[in-house]
Design a protein around this motif. Structure first.
Motif, PDB file in Angstrom:
ATOM      1  N   LYS A  87      34.308  41.700  37.304  1.00 65.02           N
ATOM      2  CA  LYS A  87      33.091  41.594  36.500  1.00 65.02           C
ATOM      3  C   LYS A  87      33.318  42.080  35.071  1.00 65.02           C
ATOM      4  O   LYS A  87      32.508  41.821  34.190  1.00 65.02           O
ATOM      5  CB  LYS A  87      31.957  42.387  37.144  1.00 65.02           C
ATOM      6  CG  LYS A  87      31.483  41.771  38.437  1.00 65.02           C
ATOM      7  CD  LYS A  87      30.383  42.582  39.068  1.00 65.02           C
ATOM      8  CE  LYS A  87      29.988  41.981  40.395  1.00 65.02           C
ATOM      9  NZ  LYS A  87      28.988  42.772  41.083  1.00 65.02           N
ATOM     10  N   ARG A  89      35.552  40.967  33.156  1.00 65.22           N
ATOM     11  CA  ARG A  89      35.869  39.723  32.443  1.00 65.22           C
ATOM     12  C   ARG A  89      36.948  39.915  31.380  1.00 65.22           C
ATOM     13  O   ARG A  89      36.794  39.517  30.249  1.00 65.22           O
ATOM     14  CB  ARG A  89      34.605  39.102  31.831  1.00 65.22           C
ATOM     15  CG  ARG A  89      33.525  38.765  32.831  1.00 65.22           C
ATOM     16  CD  ARG A  89      33.950  37.594  33.659  1.00 65.22           C
ATOM     17  NE  ARG A  89      33.006  37.321  34.735  1.00 65.22           N
ATOM     18  CZ  ARG A  89      32.679  36.107  35.116  1.00 65.22           C
ATOM     19  NH1 ARG A  89      33.182  35.061  34.532  1.00 65.22           N
ATOM     20  NH2 ARG A  89      31.842  35.937  36.121  1.00 65.22           N
ATOM     21  N   LYS A 119      31.738  31.927  40.953  1.00 71.19           N
ATOM     22  CA  LYS A 119      31.709  33.378  40.788  1.00 71.19           C
ATOM     23  C   LYS A 119      32.577  33.837  39.608  1.00 71.19           C
ATOM     24  O   LYS A 119      32.233  34.774  38.898  1.00 71.19           O
ATOM     25  CB  LYS A 119      32.198  34.042  42.076  1.00 71.19           C
ATOM     26  CG  LYS A 119      32.261  35.545  42.020  1.00 71.19           C
ATOM     27  CD  LYS A 119      32.806  36.113  43.314  1.00 71.19           C
ATOM     28  CE  LYS A 119      33.037  37.598  43.205  1.00 71.19           C
ATOM     29  NZ  LYS A 119      33.693  38.144  44.384  1.00 71.19           N
TER      30      LYS A 119
END
Length: 167
Positions: A87, A89, A119
């Motif tokens: 998450k 990124r 996702k």
């Protein structure tokens, strides 16, 4: 009076100001009406189309076996949090895609990634470099506990232009 003002007055005395009369042509001008014409509409400029690259995407973890001796420090000297996940990124690109070695991307650039999974598709920030043996590849930073697939082929990446940049 302050001392600074006295010194400035002594060093830079005021000059006499001569007032000159306006020429007769200027003194007798009268206002005239001006018609405003609306400017022609300029068509909106289309956004510049940035190049899209097809790469192979893989997952990497900050582990000395997959990175170097300091796995939690990236190539641009960013520090990876100990409890990170996909998450965050963050991504690493192969050297042939980075500006330092003649590519179009640079550290800190935002990159739109599509073709992995719903996702994992999205915007990533480049913080790291892959080993020199890789060409047209990207690595997504993930944690060991996520157990993600290991490789995707035909992934599309495109640089995202920032809306604004601080100076």
């Amino acid at each position: 009076m302050s001392i600074a003002l006295v010194l400035l007055t002594l060093l830079f005395p005021s000059r006499p100001i001569f007032s000159a009369a306006l020429p007769s042509t200027v003194a007798h001008l009268s206002p005239r009406t001006v018609a405003f014409v609306s400017a022609p509409l300029v068509p909106k400029r289309l956004p510049r189309r940035l190049p899209t690259y097809t790469v192979t995407a893989t997952i990497y973890e900050p582990d000395p076996r997959q990175t170097d001796s300091e796995p939690f420090i990236t190539a641009d000297n960013s520090r990876i949090r100990r409890k990170h996940s996909s998450k965050d990124r963050w991504m690493a690109l192969s050297r042939d895609l980075l500006k330092k070695w003649g590519g179009d991307f640079d550290y800190g650039d935002s990159v739109l990634v599509t073709g992995i999974s719903p996702k994992l598709d999205g915007v990533y920030v480049i913080h790291d470099t892959m080993n020199r043996r890789h060409r047209h590849c990207m690595d997504i930073l993930a944690a060991k506990w996520e157990h993600l697939d290991e490789m995707w082929k035909g992934v599309k990446i495109m640089k995202v232009e920032p809306r604004w940049r601080a100076s």
